[in-house]
Design a protein around this motif. Structure first.
Motif, short mmCIF file in Angstrom:
data_model
loop_
_atom_site.label_atom_id
_atom_site.label_comp_id
_atom_site.label_asym_id
_atom_site.label_seq_id
_atom_site.Cartn_x
_atom_site.Cartn_y
_atom_site.Cartn_z
N PRO A 41 0.79 -1.23 0.00
CA PRO A 41 0.00 0.00 0.00
C PRO A 41 0.83 1.28 0.00
O PRO A 41 0.39 2.30 -0.57
CB PRO A 41 -0.84 -0.11 1.28
N GLU A 42 2.01 1.24 0.62
CA GLU A 42 2.81 2.48 0.64
C GLU A 42 3.31 2.82 -0.75
O GLU A 42 3.30 3.98 -1.16
CB GLU A 42 3.93 2.36 1.67
N ARG A 85 -4.38 6.83 0.42
CA ARG A 85 -4.49 6.39 -0.99
C ARG A 85 -4.11 4.92 -1.11
O ARG A 85 -4.76 4.13 -1.80
CB ARG A 85 -3.57 7.22 -1.89
N GLY A 86 -3.03 4.54 -0.45
CA GLY A 86 -2.59 3.15 -0.51
C GLY A 86 -3.62 2.19 0.05
O GLY A 86 -3.84 1.10 -0.48
N SER A 110 1.24 0.86 7.95
CA SER A 110 0.19 0.56 6.97
C SER A 110 -0.48 -0.76 7.28
O SER A 110 -1.69 -0.88 7.32
CB SER A 110 0.77 0.47 5.55
N CYS A 111 0.34 -1.80 7.43
CA CYS A 111 -0.16 -3.17 7.38
C CYS A 111 -0.48 -3.83 8.72
O CYS A 111 -1.21 -4.81 8.75
CB CYS A 111 0.84 -4.04 6.62
N VAL A 131 -2.87 1.81 8.81
CA VAL A 131 -3.93 2.50 8.06
C VAL A 131 -4.64 1.54 7.08
O VAL A 131 -5.87 1.48 7.03
CB VAL A 131 -3.35 3.71 7.30
N THR A 132 -3.87 0.77 6.34
CA THR A 132 -4.49 -0.16 5.38
C THR A 132 -5.25 -1.26 6.10
O THR A 132 -6.36 -1.62 5.70
CB THR A 132 -3.41 -0.76 4.44
N ALA A 133 -4.66 -1.79 7.17
CA ALA A 133 -5.35 -2.85 7.93
C ALA A 133 -6.69 -2.33 8.45
O ALA A 133 -7.72 -3.02 8.35
CB ALA A 133 -4.47 -3.32 9.08
N ALA A 134 -6.69 -1.12 8.98
CA ALA A 134 -7.93 -0.55 9.52
C ALA A 134 -8.96 -0.33 8.41
O ALA A 134 -10.15 -0.59 8.59
CB ALA A 134 -7.61 0.77 10.22
#
Ligand code: SF4
Length: 152
Positions: A41-42, A85-86, A110-111, A131-134
């Motif tokens: 995602p980053e 965004r990622g 992120s993860c 952030v992506t996990a959430a």
């Protein structure tokens, strides 16, 4: 066969902030067999590799999505928008491949699904998600920490 999304660094892709990876045979094998699709995602959010390390300040990934916390690099750059965004791109890919599960790297801003660094760049962990996990979890994707398979 149902495929899962997986943090790309776990399968050996050099997507980490320092240009390295977190290769483990278990995860690489999932990709090799077509069971998992690697994604970072980053990178997808527009950040370079290598890049400055980032931590969430003022909360965790859920707080970032609610606008209550920010993602800041060790040089003080605000990279929150790239992280969001990622996360959006990760969900897009999960939907595209029909994945309802993601295997995600521990301790990443992120993860991570369990704990993140606290924003002080002192190696201190706090409970919380990246952030992506959430974002994935909020949209119904089951998130599993990579440490569930192997501790790193
Ligand atoms: Fe790995 Fe996730 Fe960090 Fe990308 S953002 S390097 S996939 S832990």
């Amino acid at each position: 066969m149902k495929r899962v999304l997986i943090s790309a660094c776990l399968a050996g892709f050099n997507t980490k902030y320092n240009g390295g990876h977190n290769y483990n045979e278990i995860f690489a094998d999932m990709v090799k067999k077509g069971k998992a699709v690697p994604f970072c995602p980053e990178q997808a959010g527009g950040l370079t590799t290598p890049r400055n390390p980032s931590e969430i300040t003022g909360g965790d990934g859920r707080d970032v999505l609610e606008g209550k916390a920010r993602v800041i690099t060790d040089k003080g750059e605000d990279v929150t928008e790239a992280f969001i965004r990622g996360a959006e791109e990760a969900l897009k890919l999960a939907k595209l491949i029909g994945a309802d599960t993601a295997i995600l790297k521990s301790r990443s801003p992120s993860c991570s699904t369990k704990c993140v660094y606290d924003g002080t760049f002192s190696g201190t962990l706090r409970d919380g998600m990246g952030v992506t996990a959430a974002y994935l979890k909020a949209h119904g994707v089951k998130v599993i920490d990579s440490s569930h398979f192997i501790e790193r």
